[in-house]
Enzyme design. Structure first.
Site, mmCIF file in Angstrom:
data_model
loop_
_atom_site.group_PDB
_atom_site.id
_atom_site.type_symbol
_atom_site.label_atom_id
_atom_site.label_comp_id
_atom_site.label_asym_id
_atom_site.label_seq_id
_atom_site.Cartn_x
_atom_site.Cartn_y
_atom_site.Cartn_z
ATOM 1 N N ILE A 65 36.049 50.656 48.417
ATOM 2 C CA ILE A 65 34.833 50.417 47.634
ATOM 3 C C ILE A 65 33.756 51.347 48.164
ATOM 4 O O ILE A 65 33.367 51.239 49.328
ATOM 5 C CB ILE A 65 34.362 48.959 47.786
ATOM 6 N N GLY A 90 32.152 50.722 39.536
ATOM 7 C CA GLY A 90 32.737 50.318 40.797
ATOM 8 C C GLY A 90 33.517 49.042 40.972
ATOM 9 O O GLY A 90 34.540 48.835 40.363
ATOM 10 N N CYS A 91 33.018 48.148 41.839
ATOM 11 C CA CYS A 91 33.942 47.207 42.456
ATOM 12 C C CYS A 91 34.208 45.932 41.673
ATOM 13 O O CYS A 91 35.219 45.285 41.872
ATOM 14 C CB CYS A 91 33.475 46.848 43.848
ATOM 15 N N VAL A 92 33.303 45.506 40.813
ATOM 16 C CA VAL A 92 33.490 44.183 40.226
ATOM 17 C C VAL A 92 34.469 44.251 39.054
ATOM 18 O O VAL A 92 34.319 45.098 38.180
ATOM 19 C CB VAL A 92 32.154 43.614 39.740
#
Lengths: 360, 409, 105
Positions: free
Chosen positions: B71, C103-105
């Site tokens: 991430i 990104g991450c979600v």
């Protein structure tokens, strides 16, 4: 001739768990018979063969330094032949195969105030939580800070005092709920209150169709501003969930005055007695008040007190509330009931009371 | 390497008071020797003062060959806190059940100490070990050392996320199938789907050994595999007497009256269970665990679709397969064939028809469970619903057109 | 704002190397960006992928979903990673001058 560079190793997956199982577990895998919880942090399991494994559970802040992990390893080496595990709620478990090492382990743990033994049975185990201000770009609050404050206030239920049933507390620093707090006895959820602010680089940074379709209430429309393609937000339809920000960096919502915390109650994931259920809104908004968030900890303690005073043996928070009724819950806790407590998203009508089953 | 900067952190210092172990203590411990952790502390203190986070949105970094597992994160205050200008996290696939030995755990600590902030999450919410905070140039060296040490990354993005499970047969007498083995099997069979995201959005597996669901599988997994049994609860009458009746346990109030289907009767001596009406909730077994145990015909219930609220609302997983055997595969046997076939069919259909960022649960809500079942070739059965529809808006698919020949009367 | 330099040109990029102004993209920019993603030379197959991505984005305003990308180009996901080892998002989308995928979600 130069050596060939070593071929990159990929796709090997994690180590096979069998190398991490203490011999007593390996020998009795899947052949466990019974268990006994001796104290809130110590239990043993007994296999069909009669073999015994003791577990000592210890709290962890989830954020652990490598040095702390090494300290934990030192203890595991000394008392557990090097075997340990972590739980689904981020606690550490020392796996003690040799019962004669149990008390020495406990003695060593008690020497260090960092190690709090507990978390088993009908009490409050650790708080599942997210990254907050330590790492997350979309957080409405800090996670670890509130967790620390709440656990400081309720740690007696972690390490000593028993409750009618378990209370599972979880915290998410925003609606993305990266730990799925939506089914907890008490859920602490970071919320935003203001619509996003759109910056004028949006057409270069974001995919406009993706941004438009990210909105649960359809509040975002494509628009042209100063000749540039962008989006506009119908602020009346915006409930500040920040999903648009998740897909579009040009629409931030974080706002120190308007971000805060909501509290939800009554969820559960286990199937025991009653079916799993979602958490329901108790308190819509508490402002952020770092570093100790006293309003949040007071609210949580208050709810816990009502639970302790009113729950039957084995009842979970949601089961208690269903039995006594939501009006009584608000009455006992003194929490104000507002129009925010009434659902207005899809299928909201199914949550309205459509009978005359009322207590007077 | 620069000396770690010392910051005044009066607000964070408050969080070192109190009985519960403090994350501030952990960050400070690394901050004493790591500039990255020191600047994290400084930036976090600023966040506490200003009541806002200071991380930029996302970041796209990774290791070659993989489309996820790392991430990206950049500080929004890199001018003030240069050591956290990069602060990426690495997800390391945990061993099933989070079992470790100190040797392998120390190896992870050494790798991380040499290349990152030294701060970890044990563990992240999906289940991975999280290495919290490193720079882009460290990613490939870390990955190389991890894999050489027998570790691999977890999933991120629109992939199969790292499967996780409860302690299962590793310690629990209620493990009704081998959660550890199934988790490992899924992880290894689907390495490609984990490391190179092929799906419309994320897909999570969580394996719970029994309906107590200690990993919250029914709330947090696209596919929830929850152990259960279908025959009679085993009752040890002697233990019931010695451990409970003789010790004054109020079996009537504590157990019989709390049974969701009221399928039990207790006359002071014998506990009579109408097993055909038992819904396997585990309460009586939880309470009378010295005397009661789940039945012997064991397997799992497979439920699908749970997710957090974004976008269309939170969902719990719902029943797709009421009971499937998940016995340990024998030598040469294909492991868990019915489960694997179901997964392939679901992924095929959802992969083809899911919209961008649409979880499988949301797709099912959009197209209808009935249509979904048809596509994955699973027959609809009443076990899948609480009750049949109450609204009459039925999309009939078969009806006569005007020019169809009428059936002879 | 970080700057990407190649052949005497300077383009604004973000910290992950994605170009900030879609209008400056051209084949030379693509080739230069490709080098930063482990692709020294863009073959016909590379260009097929890049052009598909760019055309799709210019037409629809979004990057195509991975399955669609594979179907339309005829490349398996495995091949896509062989062409762009850092993957379709970080590698191919960057080279094609698309906005950074989130990104991450």
């Amino acid at each position: 001739m130069a050596d060939e560079p070593a071929k990159k190793i990929t796709d090997i997956g994690p180590p096979h768990y069998s190398e991490f199982l203490p011999p007593v577990v390996k020998e009795n895998l899947g052949k466990w018979k019974d268990h006994e919880i001796l104290t809130p942090g110590i239990m043993y399991h007994v296999a069909e063969s009669g073999a015994k494994l003791h577990t000592v559970r210890v709290a962890s802040p989830r954020i652990l330094s490598v040095d702390r992990i090494r300290d934990i390893c030192d203890l595991a080496d000394k008392h557990c032949e090097g075997y340990l595990r972590f739980t689904s709620r981020n606690n550490v478990e020392f796996l003690v195969s040799d019962e004669s090492k149990l008390q020495p382990l406990v003695d060593d743990l008690n020497k260090d105030p960092f190690f709090v033994i507990g978390g088993m049975g009908n009490g409050i185990s650790n708080i599942v939580h997210t990254q907050g201000w330590v790492h997350c770009h979309s957080s409405a609050t800090d996670a670890s800070g509130i967790v620390k404050c709440v656990m400081d206030e309720v740690h007696e239920y972690f390490s000593e005092t028993r409750l009618p049933g378990k209370i599972r507390i979880a915290l998410a620093c925003c609606l993305n709920m990266c730990g799925a707090v939506h089914c907890s006895d008490i859920a602490i959820l970071g919320v935003h209150r203001r619509p996003p602010r759109i910056d004028d680089n949006l057409n270069k940074i974001c995919e406009i169709p993706t941004t438009v379709s990210s909105c649960p209430t359809g509040a975002i429309r494509p628009a042209t501003v100063d000749g540039k393609e962008t989006v506009e937000v119908d602020e009346d339809a915006c409930m500040s969930c920040a999903n648009c920000y998740t897909v579009c960096p040009s629409m931030p919502l974080n706002d120190p005055l308007n971000d805060g915390i909501s509290i939800w109650v009554g969820g559960k994931v286990s199937n025991a007695r009653t079916e799993p259920k979602f958490s329901k809104l108790a308190i819509p908004f508490i402002p952020n008040n770092p570093p100790r968030w006293p309003e949040v900890t007071d609210a949580v303690k208050n709810i816990i007190k009502v639970y302790i005073d009113n729950a039957k043996k084995y009842e979970r928070m949601g089961e208690m509330i269903e039995r006594i009724g939501w009006p009584k819950f608000f009455d006992l806790t003194g929490i104000e009931f507002t129009k925010y407590h009434i659902d207005d998203f899809k299928h909201a009508g199914t949550t309205y009371k459509t009978s005359t089953h009322l207590r007077y | 390497m620069a000396e770690p900067k010392k910051y005044d952190t009066p607000l964070l210092d408050e969080l070192e008071k109190g009985a519960f172990p403090s994350f501030v203590t952990e960050i400070k411990r690394m901050a004493a020797r790591k500039p990255m952790a020191a600047d994290l502390l400084g930036q976090l203190e600023k966040s506490y003062r200003d009541k806002i986070g200071y991380w930029k949105h996302g970041g796209l970094v990774g290791v070659m060959g993989y489309g996820g597992g790392v991430i990206g994160r950049y500080s929004a205050k890199a001018d003030e806190f240069p050591e956290v200008s990069h602060f990426h996290t690495i997800r390391v696939n945990q061993p099933s059940g989070w079992f470790y030995n100190t040797e392998k755990l120390r190896l992870l600590c050494d790798i991380w100490d040499n290349h990152g902030s030294g701060l970890t999450n044990m563990h992240g919410s999906t289940g991975d070990i999280v290495f919290l905070g490193t720079r882009t140039e460290e990613l490939e060296p870390i990955f190389s050392e991890l894999t050489q040490g027998g570790w691999d990354l977890g999933g991120s993005g629109s992939c199969m996320r790292t499967p996780s499970c409860c302690v299962g047969p590793g310690r629990c007498e209620w493990a009704l199938y081998d959660t550890l083995a199934v988790t490992y099997q899924l992880t290894m069979d689907f390495q490609d789907e984990m490391h190179r995201p092929p799906f419309p959005y994320k897909f999570k597996f969580k394996m719970a050994g029994c309906p107590n669901d200690c990993v919250a599988s029914i709330a947090r997994a696209d596919m929830s595999i929850i152990g259960t049994w279908r025959d009679a609860i085993q009752v040890d009458a002697a233990a019931l007497k010695s451990e409970y009746i003789d010790k004054g346990t109020d079996i009537q109030s504590d157990v019989v009256e709390m049974c969701p289907t009221r399928c039990m009767k207790f006359d002071g001596e014998t506990l009579d269970i109408d097993n055909a009406n038992c819904t396997k909730c585990m309460h009586c077994i939880n309470v009378l665990h010295h005397a009661l145990a789940p039945g012997k015909d064991r397997g799992a219930c497979i439920l699908v679709g749970s997710k957090a609220p974004i976008v269309e609302g939170a969902l719990l997983s719902s029943v797709i397969v009421p009971f499937v055997k998940l016995d340990t595969p024998k030598e040469g046997e294909d492991p868990y064939p019915e489960l694997m076939e179901l997964i392939e069919k679901m992924w095929d259909f959802w992969g083809e028809n899911g919209k961008n960022r649409e979880r499988i649960g949301e797709m099912i809500q959009r197209i209808g469970l009935g249509n979904f079942l048809e596509e994955i070739e699973v027959d609809p059965i009443p076990e899948m619903i609480v009750h049949p529809r109450t609204n009459p808006y039925i999309f009939f698919e078969e009806y006569f057109e005007d020019d169809d020949e009428a059936e002879t009367e | 704002m970080p700057v990407f330099e190649f052949d005497g040109h300077q383009i604004d990029v973000d910290e992950d190397g994605f170009i900030q102004n879609p209008d400056v993209w051209n084949d030379d920019v693509a080739a230069a960006l490709a080098k930063t993603e482990g692709v020294d030379d863009l073959t016909e197959d590379h260009w097929k992928l890049v052009r598909y991505l760019r055309d799709y984005y210019l037409q629809f305003g979004i990057a195509p979903m991975i399955r669609k990308l594979c179907k339309a180009t005829g490349f398996s996901l495995k091949t896509v990673y062989e062409l762009f080892p850092s993957g379709p998002a970080k590698g191919a989308c960057k080279v094609a001058g698309l906005p950074k995928p989130t990104g991450c979600v």
